[in-house]
Scaffold this motif. Structure first.
Motif, short mmCIF file in Angstrom:
data_model
loop_
_atom_site.label_atom_id
_atom_site.label_comp_id
_atom_site.label_asym_id
_atom_site.label_seq_id
_atom_site.Cartn_x
_atom_site.Cartn_y
_atom_site.Cartn_z
N GLU A 220 0.89 -1.45 0.12
CA GLU A 220 -0.09 0.61 -0.26
C GLU A 220 0.57 1.68 0.14
O GLU A 220 0.55 2.28 -0.07
CB GLU A 220 -0.50 -0.02 1.14
CG GLU A 220 -2.07 -1.29 0.91
CD GLU A 220 -2.80 -1.29 0.10
OE1 GLU A 220 -3.04 -0.04 0.00
OE2 GLU A 220 -3.26 -2.23 -0.71
N LYS B 101 2.09 5.72 -2.94
CA LYS B 101 0.86 5.26 -2.26
C LYS B 101 0.26 4.66 -3.03
O LYS B 101 -0.78 4.93 -3.97
CB LYS B 101 0.58 6.90 -1.26
CG LYS B 101 -1.20 5.97 -0.83
CD LYS B 101 -1.48 7.14 0.04
CE LYS B 101 -2.53 6.94 0.54
NZ LYS B 101 -2.55 5.82 1.69
N ARG B 102 -0.84 3.26 -2.95
CA ARG B 102 -2.57 2.55 -3.66
C ARG B 102 -3.19 3.60 -2.90
O ARG B 102 -3.31 3.45 -2.05
CB ARG B 102 -1.76 1.68 -3.70
CG ARG B 102 -2.72 0.96 -4.18
CD ARG B 102 -2.59 -0.81 -4.29
NE ARG B 102 -1.32 -1.38 -4.53
CZ ARG B 102 -0.99 -1.18 -6.36
NH1 ARG B 102 -1.81 -0.65 -6.92
NH2 ARG B 102 -0.19 -1.52 -6.54
N LEU B 103 -3.23 4.14 -3.87
CA LEU B 103 -4.99 5.00 -3.36
C LEU B 103 -6.14 3.57 -3.79
O LEU B 103 -7.44 3.96 -3.33
CB LEU B 103 -5.15 6.53 -5.19
CG LEU B 103 -4.52 6.98 -4.12
CD1 LEU B 103 -4.41 8.33 -5.21
CD2 LEU B 103 -3.82 7.50 -2.92
N SER B 104 -6.30 3.05 -4.56
CA SER B 104 -7.31 2.02 -4.87
C SER B 104 -6.20 0.64 -5.20
O SER B 104 -5.54 0.50 -5.44
CB SER B 104 -8.36 2.38 -5.66
OG SER B 104 -7.76 2.68 -7.18
N ASP B 105 -7.43 -0.16 -5.93
CA ASP B 105 -6.31 -1.50 -6.70
C ASP B 105 -6.00 -0.97 -7.50
O ASP B 105 -4.82 -1.46 -7.95
CB ASP B 105 -7.46 -3.03 -6.80
CG ASP B 105 -7.87 -2.95 -5.14
OD1 ASP B 105 -6.88 -2.97 -4.22
OD2 ASP B 105 -9.09 -4.28 -5.69
N ASP B 106 -6.51 -0.19 -8.54
CA ASP B 106 -5.52 0.34 -9.67
C ASP B 106 -5.09 1.91 -9.41
O ASP B 106 -4.97 2.19 -10.99
CB ASP B 106 -7.54 0.76 -10.71
CG ASP B 106 -7.67 -1.02 -10.57
OD1 ASP B 106 -7.34 -1.94 -10.34
OD2 ASP B 106 -9.34 -1.39 -10.70
N VAL B 107 -4.89 2.36 -8.87
CA VAL B 107 -4.12 3.60 -9.03
C VAL B 107 -3.28 3.83 -7.79
O VAL B 107 -3.58 3.53 -6.22
CB VAL B 107 -5.79 4.83 -8.36
CG1 VAL B 107 -4.64 6.15 -8.79
CG2 VAL B 107 -6.64 5.06 -9.56
N LEU C 243 -1.86 3.79 -13.42
CA LEU C 243 -3.36 3.30 -13.61
C LEU C 243 -3.28 2.19 -14.51
O LEU C 243 -2.35 1.56 -14.67
CB LEU C 243 -3.89 4.40 -14.62
CG LEU C 243 -4.11 5.72 -14.51
CD1 LEU C 243 -5.71 6.09 -15.51
CD2 LEU C 243 -5.05 5.31 -12.46
N SER D 133 -1.16 -2.13 -17.68
CA SER D 133 -1.07 -0.02 -16.55
C SER D 133 -0.29 1.19 -17.81
O SER D 133 0.33 0.50 -18.84
CB SER D 133 0.01 -0.33 -16.09
OG SER D 133 0.85 -1.19 -15.85
#
Length: 423
Positions: free
Chosen positions: A65, A105-111, A156, A163
């Motif tokens: 994360e 930093k991972r904001l979501s699974d895809d971002v 992304l 990606s």
């Protein structure tokens, strides 16, 4: 010129020590110990935060994360120059520290978002040699060039396999130049021998984009593009002209760094050994045709009449290169990893514009690396040996004949260490 403290802000402080040798031309052969250990390959990888410089799309595939990474390097150069006035002369011993830092930093699974500061390019040389007439006798020759990138990055995951990423930020540059020099023109003093002491610092926008695609679970391909950086470096230039004296000018150095297009592939075998290769084209012919130096408002009344403004074009005429990088990683016991790599690129400098100020003539780079875990951190060490053949100048393109019948040699050793922590 005297070398001054670079002092150009946080993006350079502690992050760069310049060298003209850990590079394809003036661009470094890899940034970060993990990448350097495998020959600088990184375009198709996603195991380090430095991908935001090499290929920002790889950031979306990072594990964890949060990621923090910091790296440092020590470069030991071995430069030589000789001409009719100087026997084969070694450069002044001056180890260069280089560094970088990055967070993601991972904001979501895809971002995933990131911010990195990297020392991407540079050149440097320093000699004490006999100068040409009318500045005969021991003279100080010195040059410094540095480029650091400050890169906010967005990456992304578009599909399970594809990606994309982009970095839009700032490039910070600095150049210094000192020594005997014959003015090239076009200006009223063209052909006049001088002593020159120039320096300039500037900031310019940067952007880059990239894609990664998983062909299979074992094979990834990547492509990246870094835009050309055109910079105006503001500073001062002190010039000494025989009989006229010395004047300090306000000056602007116009300098470009090349656009780059790279493709890469990484393949993991059934034995868990990874092979990778990058091919990177650098547009030296578009960005390194010349360096322009614009001078105005001299403080000496004689120069206010003789040359109130000067436009000086320093010829380069570099040729494009394709850097070929190869790497192998072999996992060992206890999550340790051994790496080996090799990079090749031809010398981009034609012999007619070769000088002791920019000696980026290395063509080969042999690399070794080792990775291990320590206290919850991923540690990587790399060693890089860079070398090339002697280079010779017959008749130089520089007016004045200062560099006619000369030769250069360049080699270097670099030691790198990176620390990476995930959550």
């Amino acid at each position: 010129m005297k070398v001054r403290s670079i002092g150009i802000g946080l993006a350079l402080t502690g992050l760069i020590g310049t060298s003209n040798l850990c590079a394809d031309g003036t661009i470094r052969d890899g940034v970060g110990a993990r990448s350097i250990g495998r020959g600088g390959t990184n375009i198709a990888h996603h195991d380090n935060a430095h991908v935001m410089l090499d290929n920002p799309s790889g950031l979306a595939r990072l594990e964890g994360e949060h990621l923090f990474e910091i790296g440092g390097h020590l470069l030991l150069t071995d430069l030589e120059y000789w001409d009719a006035d100087n026997p084969r002369t070694g450069d002044t011993d001056n180890p260069f520290p280089i560094g970088e830092v990055a967070i993601a930093k991972r904001l979501s699974d895809d971002v995933v978002v990131g911010l990195g500061m990297f020392s991407h390019a540079g050149f440097a040389a320093e000699y004490t040699m006999n100068g040409p007439s009318p500045f005969s006798g021991p003279r100080h020759y010195k040059s410094i060039g540095a480029l650091a990138r400050l890169l906010p990055t967005l990456s992304l995951r578009l599909t399970d396999r594809l990606s994309a990423g982009a970095a839009v930020g700032a490039s910070v540059g600095h150049i210094e130049f000192e020594g005997p020099y014959t003015l090239q023109g076009p200006n009223a003093l063209a052909g006049t021998p001088t002593l020159v002491d120039a320096q300039g610092t500037g900031v310019a926008p940067h952007w880059s984009v990239g894609l990664q695609y998983e062909l299979t679970e074992a094979t990834t391909i990547g492509i990246s593009y870094i835009a050309e950086t055109e910079m105006s470096l503001n500073g001062t230039t002190v010039t000494t002209v025989p009989l006229a004296g010395t004047a300090r000018y306000d000056s602007v150095i116009e300098k470009s760094w090349p656009k780059m297009l790279g493709i890469g592939i990484a393949h993991r075998t059934a034995a868990d050994r990874t092979f990778s290769m990058d091919a990177i084209w650098l547009d030296w012919s578009g960005s390194y045709q010349q360096i322009d130096l614009n001078l105005k408002t001299p403080d000496n009344p004689t120069f206010q009449v003789l040359a109130p403004t000067l436009v000086e074009s320093i010829p380069l005429s570099w040729r494009d290169t394709v850097s070929l990088r190869f790497g192998v990683e072999q996992p060992l016991a206890n999550d340790n990893v051994f790496r080996v790599g090799y990079a090749y690129h031809r010398n981009p400098i034609p012999s007619a514009t070769l000088t002791p100020f920019i000696q980026t003539t290395v063509e080969h780079s042999l690399c070794f690396g080792y990775g291990w875990n320590w206290g919850g951190c991923e540690m990587d060490f790399a060693y890089q040996w860079m070398f090339g053949p002697d280079q010779y100048v017959g008749t130089s393109d520089f007016t004045g004949g200062d560099f006619d019948q000369s030769g250069t040699f360049a080699a270097a050793h670099q030691f790198s260490l990176s620390l990476r922590r995930r959550r």
